[in-house]
Design an enzyme around this catalytic site. Structure first.
Site, mmCIF file in Angstrom:
data_model
loop_
_atom_site.group_PDB
_atom_site.id
_atom_site.type_symbol
_atom_site.label_atom_id
_atom_site.label_comp_id
_atom_site.label_asym_id
_atom_site.label_seq_id
_atom_site.Cartn_x
_atom_site.Cartn_y
_atom_site.Cartn_z
ATOM 1 N N VAL A 53 0.863 -1.182 0.000
ATOM 2 C CA VAL A 53 0.000 0.000 0.000
ATOM 3 C C VAL A 53 0.902 1.235 0.000
ATOM 4 O O VAL A 53 1.452 1.603 1.036
ATOM 5 C CB VAL A 53 -0.941 0.030 1.224
ATOM 6 C CG1 VAL A 53 -1.867 1.236 1.158
ATOM 7 C CG2 VAL A 53 -1.752 -1.247 1.320
ATOM 8 N N PRO A 54 1.064 1.883 -1.162
ATOM 9 C CA PRO A 54 1.949 3.046 -1.232
ATOM 10 C C PRO A 54 1.293 4.302 -0.667
ATOM 11 O O PRO A 54 1.039 5.282 -1.377
ATOM 12 C CB PRO A 54 2.225 3.169 -2.734
ATOM 13 C CG PRO A 54 0.969 2.660 -3.370
ATOM 14 C CD PRO A 54 0.501 1.535 -2.456
ATOM 15 N N CYS A 55 1.012 4.264 0.627
ATOM 16 C CA CYS A 55 0.259 5.338 1.271
ATOM 17 C C CYS A 55 1.016 6.661 1.276
ATOM 18 O O CYS A 55 0.399 7.705 1.474
ATOM 19 C CB CYS A 55 -0.158 4.926 2.673
ATOM 20 S SG CYS A 55 1.173 4.265 3.664
ATOM 21 N N HIS A 56 2.312 6.636 1.018
ATOM 22 C CA HIS A 56 3.062 7.891 0.931
ATOM 23 C C HIS A 56 2.609 8.727 -0.257
ATOM 24 O O HIS A 56 2.903 9.916 -0.323
ATOM 25 C CB HIS A 56 4.568 7.605 0.844
ATOM 26 C CG HIS A 56 4.964 6.837 -0.371
ATOM 27 N ND1 HIS A 56 4.742 5.475 -0.490
ATOM 28 C CD2 HIS A 56 5.540 7.229 -1.537
ATOM 29 C CE1 HIS A 56 5.186 5.068 -1.668
ATOM 30 N NE2 HIS A 56 5.674 6.119 -2.330
ATOM 31 N N ARG A 57 1.848 8.146 -1.178
ATOM 32 C CA ARG A 57 1.358 8.856 -2.356
ATOM 33 C C ARG A 57 0.067 9.632 -2.090
ATOM 34 O O ARG A 57 -0.499 10.222 -3.004
ATOM 35 C CB ARG A 57 1.136 7.876 -3.506
ATOM 36 C CG ARG A 57 2.415 7.233 -3.984
ATOM 37 C CD ARG A 57 2.184 6.263 -5.117
ATOM 38 N NE ARG A 57 3.423 5.559 -5.411
ATOM 39 C CZ ARG A 57 3.475 4.352 -5.962
ATOM 40 N NH1 ARG A 57 2.360 3.713 -6.293
ATOM 41 N NH2 ARG A 57 4.644 3.775 -6.185
#
Length: 103
Positions: A53-57
């Site tokens: 889950v690339p939540c930094h995006r």
């Protein structure tokens, strides 16, 4: 984990490298337009990049990064985004005109 979080994670996984989405954008796209703050709760509870889950995006609508401990702090989030080609304005915000995901 509840289905709201799962829907958030599924959508965030679709944000391409080098692009960002806003908390409100994610909320609208999962059919919960008034729950941007809950999207924030979800991404801060996510398994992160290691969990797929690339939540930094996910950023604020003005391109600001998450404060405090999230993602290892704003510096860590910025580094992850810069490594993907996301550009920043001189004031430290993401250049939303250049990098906002047009889903």
């Amino acid at each position: 984990m509840d289905s709201f979080f799962q829907r958030v994670f599924a959508l965030v996984r679709q944000i391409p490298e080098g692009r960002v989405a806003t908390y409100g954008q994610v909320a609208r796209m999962i059919g919960e337009p008034r729950k941007a703050r809950y999207v924030g709760f979800a991404v801060h509870q996510s398994p992160g990049v290691a969990g797929g889950v690339p939540c930094h995006r996910v950023v604020f609508k003005d391109g600001s990064l998450a404060p405090g401990f999230a993602f290892g702090g704003p510096e860590a989030q910025r580094t992850l985004l810069e490594n993907e080609g996301v550009t920043f304005l001189p004031d430290g915000r993401v250049d939303m005109k250049a990098c906002c995901w047009e889903a």
